[in-house]
Motif scaffolding. Structure first.
Motif, short mmCIF file in Angstrom:
data_model
loop_
_atom_site.label_atom_id
_atom_site.label_comp_id
_atom_site.label_asym_id
_atom_site.label_seq_id
_atom_site.Cartn_x
_atom_site.Cartn_y
_atom_site.Cartn_z
N ILE A 180 1.05 7.90 5.71
CA ILE A 180 1.43 7.80 7.12
C ILE A 180 1.50 6.31 7.41
CG2 ILE A 180 0.68 8.26 9.48
CD1 ILE A 180 -0.99 10.64 8.24
N CYS A 181 2.69 5.82 7.75
CA CYS A 181 2.87 4.37 7.82
C CYS A 181 3.43 3.97 9.18
CB CYS A 181 3.86 3.94 6.72
SG CYS A 181 4.14 2.16 6.65
N ASP A 182 2.88 2.90 9.73
CA ASP A 182 3.39 2.42 11.00
C ASP A 182 4.77 1.78 10.80
OD1 ASP A 182 1.80 2.52 13.67
OD2 ASP A 182 3.11 0.78 13.80
N PRO A 186 0.81 -1.22 0.00
CA PRO A 186 0.00 0.00 0.00
C PRO A 186 0.85 1.28 0.00
CG PRO A 186 -0.22 -1.22 2.08
CD PRO A 186 0.49 -2.11 1.13
N ALA A 187 1.97 1.26 0.69
CA ALA A 187 2.77 2.49 0.72
C ALA A 187 3.18 2.86 -0.70
CB ALA A 187 4.00 2.30 1.61
N PHE A 205 5.86 11.32 3.03
CA PHE A 205 5.82 10.07 3.80
C PHE A 205 6.15 10.35 5.27
CE2 PHE A 205 7.44 6.17 5.55
CZ PHE A 205 6.67 5.17 4.95
N LEU A 206 5.34 9.78 6.13
CA LEU A 206 5.60 9.88 7.58
C LEU A 206 5.64 8.49 8.17
CD1 LEU A 206 5.66 11.52 10.34
CD2 LEU A 206 3.18 11.20 10.37
N LEU A 207 6.71 8.18 8.88
CA LEU A 207 6.80 6.90 9.60
C LEU A 207 6.47 7.18 11.05
CD1 LEU A 207 7.78 3.91 8.98
CD2 LEU A 207 9.93 4.60 10.06
N THR A 208 5.51 6.45 11.61
CA THR A 208 5.05 6.83 12.96
C THR A 208 5.91 6.22 14.07
OG1 THR A 208 3.36 5.12 12.76
CG2 THR A 208 2.69 7.40 12.37
N HIS A 209 7.16 6.65 14.10
CA HIS A 209 7.96 6.42 15.30
C HIS A 209 7.47 7.44 16.31
CE1 HIS A 209 10.67 3.18 14.67
NE2 HIS A 209 11.20 3.68 13.58
N ASN A 210 6.33 7.09 16.91
CA ASN A 210 5.56 8.05 17.68
C ASN A 210 6.29 8.62 18.88
OD1 ASN A 210 4.88 5.09 18.20
ND2 ASN A 210 4.31 6.05 20.14
#
Lengths: 384, 384, 384, 384
Positions: free
Chosen positions: A109-111, A97-98, A135-140
């Motif tokens: 926005i990807c986990d 999907p990404a 693109f955002l990687l959710t290293h929250n």
């Protein structure tokens, strides 16, 4: 932060159907500051669950999709199509999907971790996004205000030259074989087919690794790892011991465990330079120790007394003493990514985890797995 | 504990003249429970300092000796000669006096690490003590009541099969080059001629190692070490990263540092089994976390509510809530060794650090140094 | 501190026979720094227990007395008679021996509260000591180094004008009727005939009151008290709520309880001025919070980084990070009183609790009891 | 919690224009779980600020009102009018809008304290809401999951008969005269015309009082208060000392201060019964101490190991170890009130602060002020 009159960003979601943990978290994060509106989804590979979940979330039936590929096509074609998509599936369903949404010109926005394999990670890095999709990687955990302040302190030179880093992430929820007694969370996280080659190291080790990189700015030279799987029958590691060497000579250790009884979500970071030291723990995220050599320890508080970076970048919402937590930190990534999407992200540039961070995370997993299989010898990232 | 009408044990001291730190600590430890009386000493290699220190301590002039060899001979010959001697010199002056006094039939209380070299350690282990003279190595942290209780809990099976051990000992007093600015403590501890091949690993790493062995009972299989010396000009390590493998499959990490800014004397131990976990820190020694899997964390307190080993063996003096500290733990070793000397030591048998523990400690140093020099490969104790 | 070549002070003890808690503590305190030698005693009103206790403690039979009056006479007459005496009996047996020994020219170390009644306290204050005999009241918590530093900080003006004081002392050991189930400690402490008119307020409330006075220097104007006795059948208070007004306008509260389940020995002090605030708790005595308004909280440590009063006056023995506790604080009172006895007490002048402090403590009890009986109206000390 | 397919509740807001603190908090709370949509407002008495704030919040111009009276009329008349309104003005502007909206049949969410005067509070209690309109008072601290669990533990009898309650709320932001240097928050909170007769007691004392009542269930008999105003020129109290007596004999103390340097938002509650004790602090809201007499202290965690009330009622969103904070607790009141509005509130019945709680809070203020003016005598609520 938000509340600025801008149109809400139209959001879709892949994964996150009823019963999912991280999808629910993403939705709260998207709502909290008012920047997003969830309007489409491919919420589950099970059609019934997808449909009923969409209904519960107020998604119109025609925008509830059977799969992410159809969703990417259809939404890209709608005049009111989604601006962004959240991918909250298990690791092995990140890459597809990404790639599809980026190529459809839809922000992603990807986990984490980025993908289940290093090959996928590198392939994703080669994707050419359409229409400037970001693109955002959710290293929250990077969204915690004090983590931002820690990074600022290091960057300012307040710690001097860094010498020693200690990162750890201790949990206990996999102490017993939860994957055999009905925990869906445990099932896919201990399944190589869905998680990739790393268990604890992928699930939580990458968070700890990302956090130490985010705060310290140190570049990794090599890792020496000893991965274990303590629970009988478990196919992936549940305890991770790693030594790290950084460019410039700094040294570190990283411990990640899912069998450390008594620990719930014990992500901790300690960084020492030749002038000062910092200590922070995720379970008490509104406080951070900062000590200059030869002076008393200081307890910095989120939003509390000390000069720091602009509140906007730190993401402080309420005054010191009013604890913010996990969801607020997560929401800060969402609302600051909204700024980026709107072209107003200069203040937060460099603070949001990127696709490159994701590739490094998967590289870290691969290098650690390789080192562990090779009797813990030092492995450089360039070797994997 | 003491106060039992028994004659005070006549004690001598080697080292510990005016200005020394650990000699002063040993004297308090000897006095606290009333079991010893200091009557002789070779307190310094500097004759004037030896004499004036003896005077201050109320030692008769004729029992203040110029060197330990003379002291061993003379005291062994006196009818009222010392029963025991405390050796509180730098590491390279442990072997000589320890051998001499043991062979003179005088009980030896010796500071750690046992010796400066592995050769000395092994030679000392081969010494035949006269008259049943006994040996105590002052790994003083084993004297903390909650450490005794932790050991008891592990031994009782309350933690189940051990899986993961995390030991650390963080200080910051050598962050700068204190050895060049007049600190005598720093001078000898960073001098290979006086400390041996290990710096931080010998000074504090052995404490952390001893403590994890004491509590866990795990037997070490191999270590992989990465020793660093961060301060320019320093000749010994000031930061120690180690991974450990134990017989039976348990894994561990050990971090010791003297450059971790903001840490005073941060010795900590965490042990996790398949049933429960334990966490304890030396700076807060009257509290220990104990968590059974799936139950709330419990905060055990020294002398507090829980069934435990006999107070006598644990060395509890005052009720819970009345903190005991470093000196009490140290004193417990002294007073329990007094029991051993008097032939009344059954209750504490197995709790007091022995010469064999000392040999293992020096072996640990040697193996870690070897591993670090050999690119951190796993080194077994049998290889050194 | 001690170890200075001076002759040990010859000490006697009244009370403290086998099984007693506080007598044992006093003996450790007397030994720890090497300034005292216990040579005489009237250890129990039970002759057998007195004799056997003396034997265990190495007291010569002829110096084990049947009662304190005989002891005072005999010891005063001996050329090698005791220099000082420790009175460690229940409250109602403080006045008699204190008076007798002071009049015999023997220094007195007396446990708190000073006496069981205000009449006795005042009468004791009127006694004329022979030969310059001095008096020490063992409000031992004033011996903690950080409490000394807190006092110094207040006196230096670092806190500005004081406004608010919060003192508390919470325990739980009298949650049930321990006085009816064999606890001797509980028996006398809940018995008006032996304790006086105050229960918790005398036993622990006076400690909290003394500590706030010692650190703050504030003078009390009036108290409004609400004393309760929660356990059925208990004859004295086991919970104490008090509001305080000080000269100059500062306000305070004091809570003392022996029925607060989960508290072992929770003596805490918090002081706030218009410039800074201080917070300290006895169960974690090596750390103290100090915050200047508008700056981050600082964690001061015993012996740690900060300019402070001379270590001699503070009584620091071992470096920061090596916890000292209850016994060390107690011992500091003993060793500093030894300095006073030897005429070398200038440095510690004003730091040791006096007979006048004792009178004020008993006055505080009387005023609080009166206020509580009079529907909690404000009562001035001059009214009792 | 939310996400259940129900229509979002249409929300209006009175007060809360740009720069306001608590209005912003209410909006986050309304959004977080997805149950509300803000569609109307009388956001400021300043027309320009009202209009621009409405624009920023996406409120249509025709639904941005100049005053709350107009808003109540107009919205009640619209077919798509608001279902509920949030009143986030200073205390003296609570009564008017609350009455108007209730009488217009619109549900009211009102900040605390209920009103500026007791007369207003009682008058509001007499209002007859139209169409079954409901009322929520945002004593937000009752929304913390562990506070819900504490209440459940008390109600279950786990603590036994309650004896002692200690409540406190310490801040330091009014240590200096912030009301004279431009802080709008400080201005109205220290102004009797806008706050009423209580300063700190109204602003934070009522929170502490409400919390102790919510958790303990104890009914207040009388209060004895000593209110102070330390900052020169300040017209309302900034430090509050109170003793409490409860029906059945329990005793309590309550301290509230805005001049306690070093405290940010230190709301704490401790409750002791004859079987067990509880301790909780708002700045560390995910942990709570629970101790049964004679057993070790247990650290309960939000969502952690222990049987508790249903997660739905407690409002737990994410697993233990993932800290929730102030905003989540606030949001729980909003989302649970949404259930009440939708007729689905049985599970949370009795958990949400009511108008009656508001009247009691204002009564508490009045009684404390009266007692303080009357030399701290005990004042019953029936006297005011």
């Amino acid at each position: 932060m938000a509340e600025n009159g801008a149109r809400r960003i139209r959001l879709g979601m892949v994964g996150g159907g009823a019963g999912a943990f991280i999808g629910y978290v993403h939705r709260i994060a998207a709502r909290l500051d008012g920047d997003y509106e969830l309007v489409a989804g491919a919420l589950s590979s099970d059609p019934d669950r997808a449909a009923s979940s969409a209904r519960d979330l107020g998604i119109a039936p025609e925008r509830s999709y059977a799969d992410w590929a159809a969703m990417a096509r259809a939404e890209a074609a709608r005049p009111d199509g989604i601006d962004a998509v959240s991918i909250v599936t298990p690791n092995h369903v990140h890459f597809g999907p990404a790639k599809a949404f980026l190529e459809a010109g839809i922000h992603v926005i990807c986990d984490k971790p980025l993908t289940a394999t290093l090959e996928e990670a590198r392939a994703l890095a080669d994707v050419r996004p359409a229409k400037g999709a970001r693109f955002l990687l959710t290293h929250n955990y990077t969204g915690y205000p004090l983590i931002r302040q820690a990074r600022e302190l290091v960057a300012s030179g307040a710690l001097g030259t860094l010498r020693v880093v200690q990162a750890e992430y201790a949990q206990d929820w996999l102490t017993e074989a939860a994957e055999t007694t009905g925990s869906k969370q445990a099932e896919w996280r201990t399944d190589p087919a869905r998680s990739g080659a790393g268990g604890a190291i992928g699930d939580i080790g990458t968070h700890a690794y990302n956090l130490l990189r985010f705060v310290s700015g140190l570049k990794t030279q090599a890792v020496a790892a000893d991965l274990s799987s303590f629970v009988p029958g478990r196919r992936l590691d549940d305890n991770v011991n790693i030594m790290l060497r950084f460019e410039g000579g700094a040294r570190g250790m990283l411990w990640a465990s899912q069998v450390a009884v008594g620990n719930e979500n014990g992500l901790k970071l300690r960084i020492y330079g030749d002038k000062a030291g910092l200590e922070w723990g995720q379970e008490d995220p509104n406080r951070m120790w900062f000590t200059e050599f030869g002076k008393p320890r200081q307890l910095l508080t989120r939003g509390g007394a000390i000069d720091g970076p602009a509140a906007g970048a730190m993401g402080v919402r309420v005054p010191a003493g009013h604890p913010e937590g996990y969801l607020e930190a997560f929401a800060t990534l969402y609302s600051q990514f909204a700024k980026v999407i709107r072209g107003d992200g200069d203040e937060v540039a460099g603070l949001l985890p990127t696709l490159a961070d994701g590739v490094e995370g998967v590289t870290f997993i691969a290098a650690a797995v390789k080192s562990s299989r090779d009797d813990s010898r030092w492995v450089r990232f360039s070797e994997v």
